[in-house]
Every structure is written in structure tokens, then in C-alpha cells.
Design a protein around this motif. Structure first.
Motif, mmCIF file in Angstrom:
data_model
loop_
_atom_site.group_PDB
_atom_site.id
_atom_site.type_symbol
_atom_site.label_atom_id
_atom_site.label_comp_id
_atom_site.label_asym_id
_atom_site.label_seq_id
_atom_site.Cartn_x
_atom_site.Cartn_y
_atom_site.Cartn_z
ATOM 1 N N ARG A 41 -1.534 -3.869 1.520
ATOM 2 C CA ARG A 41 -2.481 -3.284 -0.049
ATOM 3 C C ARG A 41 -3.794 -3.429 1.255
ATOM 4 N N TYR A 50 -1.401 1.003 6.007
ATOM 5 C CA TYR A 50 -1.474 0.376 4.755
ATOM 6 C C TYR A 50 -1.169 1.254 4.027
ATOM 7 N N ARG A 51 -0.540 1.090 2.902
ATOM 8 C CA ARG A 51 0.435 1.691 1.954
ATOM 9 C C ARG A 51 -0.721 2.067 0.492
ATOM 10 N N GLU A 52 -1.723 0.927 0.185
ATOM 11 C CA GLU A 52 -3.003 1.385 -0.078
ATOM 12 C C GLU A 52 -4.398 0.743 0.217
ATOM 13 N N HIS A 73 -8.411 0.688 -0.668
ATOM 14 C CA HIS A 73 -9.188 0.446 -2.125
ATOM 15 C C HIS A 73 -10.974 0.655 -1.385
ATOM 16 N N GLN A 110 -4.367 -6.887 -6.307
ATOM 17 C CA GLN A 110 -3.959 -5.744 -5.392
ATOM 18 C C GLN A 110 -4.297 -5.049 -3.816
ATOM 19 N N ALA A 111 -4.440 -6.677 -4.050
ATOM 20 C CA ALA A 111 -4.879 -6.035 -2.032
ATOM 21 C C ALA A 111 -3.788 -7.546 -1.215
ATOM 22 N N ASP A 112 -3.435 -7.121 -0.196
ATOM 23 C CA ASP A 112 -2.476 -8.325 0.578
ATOM 24 C C ASP A 112 -3.321 -8.534 1.677
#
Length: 359
Positions: free
Chosen positions: A23, A48-50, A52, A83-85
Motif C-alpha cells: 500500500r 501497489y494494491r492501494e 493514497h 493505511q500505507a506500507d
């Protein structure tokens, strides 16, 4: 390593099969480096799967299209970094100093494009073509620092020279484009150039470059230090030593702002421990990843910012052995500072993290 980051790293390491696509958050998504990051992520297919997009409250609410999908830019004050890796930070040093600790505490690995963490001993300073081994494990701080835009192309060349002949010292003069200050720098160059062409009566008040950059060169980038050097010049010395793992490397620089929209240039003098043959030097430089030697076959060929344009290659020319010292040589390099000097290096760090399963 914070508890959140340790837990996330453990889950990724222990889970079955390959790690899922991370993410991703981009802080400073509407700036010059941020938009270049987005462009490169699309072009290079960073998984990426998300995604932002994050910026200041002034830019919040804007909509940007990435990979055919629309994303609303979120205010950094309202974004939850859990929400982020991985989070790219390209919004300025003060933003990184305030918000990077928040991001790492929430478990994100930060790739930071400011000076804030470059000399932190717990944060590796990485140019993947030079010291990618630093990415085999997550850093203790949770931060991977992106080097200065003029340091990156320099150390990519010095790595090959050091490996073959050893580097005694280097003297560098940089010719740095207005885009080193992002969109505001480029806009001011255009505005000041129009005003200068209108004549003495035109009104223009410089905001970023003093004196005005139009039809001018300014031998000062960043603030002056007690040594008489500028912070930009000190960065190139300290960062080159850290990236190359040569704590006593002698690099001295003069950093100059020039009226060019984009692409930094450098005149580089290097003295080695052993005599250097020009043909072999060209072969060594040309064999380095993503480096092209323009005068390999024609000594009169050389790169310029206008010719290079937007490029993912370090362009080299004017390669010549000094007549009075066979151990020394000069070269000229040109590199896109928004891509190679910032966004591309950051994306390549992320690619290495994904490939090595570190994220």
C-alpha cells in the motif's frame, strides 16, 4: 523498529508465498517531484494494491488520475499512515521532520526526499545502482533517505571509477536548474525572463532566486555556512562519503544555479590512485547501469539539458585525461534532476524493496 513496523514486517516475512503488493502513499503528490513520482510509477509499473495521494490542506480535494483511476488528494493532517506500507515524502524538510515520525510510528517505511534524515546513522542513504545492499533489511529508523539531486548522478559514476582505479579526490562544479526548487522555481524563471525581456521598466520581485535568475548565474544554493561553503556544497561531500562507504573521500564543490528549467549539469575533476586510460574509462563509465557516454565515438559530442530533456539516463561527455597528470581526468555530466535526482531514485528504492521482499 517501532512495534507497528515490527509487527507488519513479521507478518510479511512469515506469511505464505510472495509478499503482496504494498500500500503506497505519496506525500507532496501535487508538487514537481510528487507528480513525477506518479508518472514514473505508472510508466514503470510499480506494484501497489492501494494508492493514497497526500498533500497540504491547500491541495486537498484535488483529483488526480493515476493508472486510469481518479484519486482525491488527502490533507496530511487527516491521513492515517497505518493505511500505507511505504510512504514517499517529497513535501519539504519541515514536513518530513514533523510527519515522518508519525508515519514510521504507524508502521510505514518512509522513502524521504529531503535533507531531514540523510545523515541519520539509523537511516540508510541509498542510490540503488551503488549501495542497494542497504535494502536487504528494514532500517532501524523506518526511513530510507533519498540523496541530493546533484549527489546521485555523481556517485553513480564515482562508484565505477573507485572500483577500477580508486578515487583520491574530486572537484565538482554544478550547474543546477530552476526545477531544483520545484514548480515555484520554474515559474519564477519564466516570469523573471519575461520581465527582463520587457526592459528596465518591467516590475518583477524575486521570490526564490536573489538576485534574479533570468539571464544570470547565482553561485549560491541553500544557505552559507561558517566554512564559506553553502549547505548544498556540504551535502555533496557528506552524502558522497556515506553512499560510497568512503568516510575520508575528498569531494569539494561549487554549486551554481543557472537559468535552465530542468536538468542539472556538473563539471567533474577526479584524481585517481593509478593512471587512467581514456578508452578504458569510457568503457567503465559506459558499462555502468543507465549511463550513456555521448562522446564514446565522437570526442566532439556532449550532452546538454536542452538535448537530454526528460531522461532516465545519466549522460556523460567531455571525457578527457589531464595533460599534466595521467591519474586525473575531467568529465561533464547531465541528468534530469526531477527524475534521476529525486523521483526515479525513490521509485527504484521501492522497486528494490519489493524485489528483495523487504517490504
Amino acid at each position: 523498529m517501532t512495534t507497528a513496523r515490527a509487527t507488519a514486517a513479521s507478518a510479511r516475512a512469515d506469511g505464505p508465498g510472495p509478499s503482496p503488493a504494498p500500500r503506497v502513499a505519496i506525500v507532496g503528490a501535487t508538487g514537481a517531484v510528487g507528480t513525477t513520482l506518479i508518472e514514473l510509477i505508472e510508466q514503470r509499473g510499480l506494484p501497489y494494491r492501494e494508492l493514497h495521494l497526500v498533500a497540504s490542506s491547500r491541495s486537498a480535494g484535488r483529483t488526480l488520475t493515476v493508472g486510469g483511476e481518479e484519486y482525491e488528494v488527502q490533507a496530511i493532517e487527516e491521513f492515517g499512515f497505518a493505511q500505507a506500507d511505504v510512504a514517499f515524502f517529497s513535501a519539504g524538510t519541515s514536513v518530513s521532520e514533523k510527519w515522518v515520525p508519525v508515519a514510521t510510528a504507524a508502521g510505514a517505511v518512509v522513502i524521504d526526499n529531503t535533507i531531514a534524515f540523510r545523515m541519520d546513522p539509523d537511516s540508510p542513504l541509498v542510490v540503488p545502482q551503488v549501495n542497494a545492499h542497504e535494502l536487504d533489511r528494514l532500517p532501524k529508523s523506518g526511513v530510507i533517505a533519498n540523496p541530493n539531486c546533484s549527489t546521485i548522478p555523481l556517485v553513480r559514476l564515482l562508484r565505477g571509477v573507485e572500483d577500477r582505479w580508486g578515487v583520491r579526490h574530486a572537484v565538482v562544479s554544478t550547474y543546477q536548474a530552476a526545477s531544483g526548487l520545484g514548480y515555484s522555481g520554474m515559474d519564477e524563471l519564466h516570469e523573471s525572463s519575461r520581465a527582463a525581456l520587457q526592459g528596465a521598466g518591467a516590475e518583477f520581485e524575486p521570490r526564490n532566486f536573489r538576485p534574479s535568475l533570468a539571464f544570470n548565474v547565482i553561485p549560491k544554493i541553500d544557505r552559507f555556512l561558517d566554512s564559506g561553503f553553502t549547505l548544498e556544497e556540504q551535502k555533496m561531500l557528506q552524502e558522497s562519503r556515506k553512499i560510497l562507504g568512503l568516510p575520508h573521500l575528498d569531494v569539494t564543490t561549487t554549486c551554481v544555479r543557472v537559468p535552465v528549467a530542468n536538468c542539472h549539469s556538473e563539471a567533474v575533476y577526479v584524481e585517481c590512485h593509478e593512471p587512467v586510460d581514456r578508452a578504458e574509462l569510457i568503457e567503465v563509465l559506459g558499462s555502468l547501469p543507465e549511463v550513456v557516454v555521448d562522446d564514446a565515438h565522437d570526442p566532439a559530442a556532449f550532452p546538454t539539458p536542452a538535448v537530454v530533456g526528460s531522461s532516465d539516463l545519466v549522460h556523460v561527455g567531455r571525457v578527457r585525461i589531464t595533460q599534466s597528470n595521467p591519474r586525473a581526468f575531467w568529465l561533464w555530466l547531465v541528468a534530469d534532476n526531477l527524475r534521476i535526482g529525486a523521483a526515479l531514485n525513490a521509485v527504484q528504492i521501492a522497486e528494490e524493496l519489493v524485489e528483495r521482499g523487504t517490504l
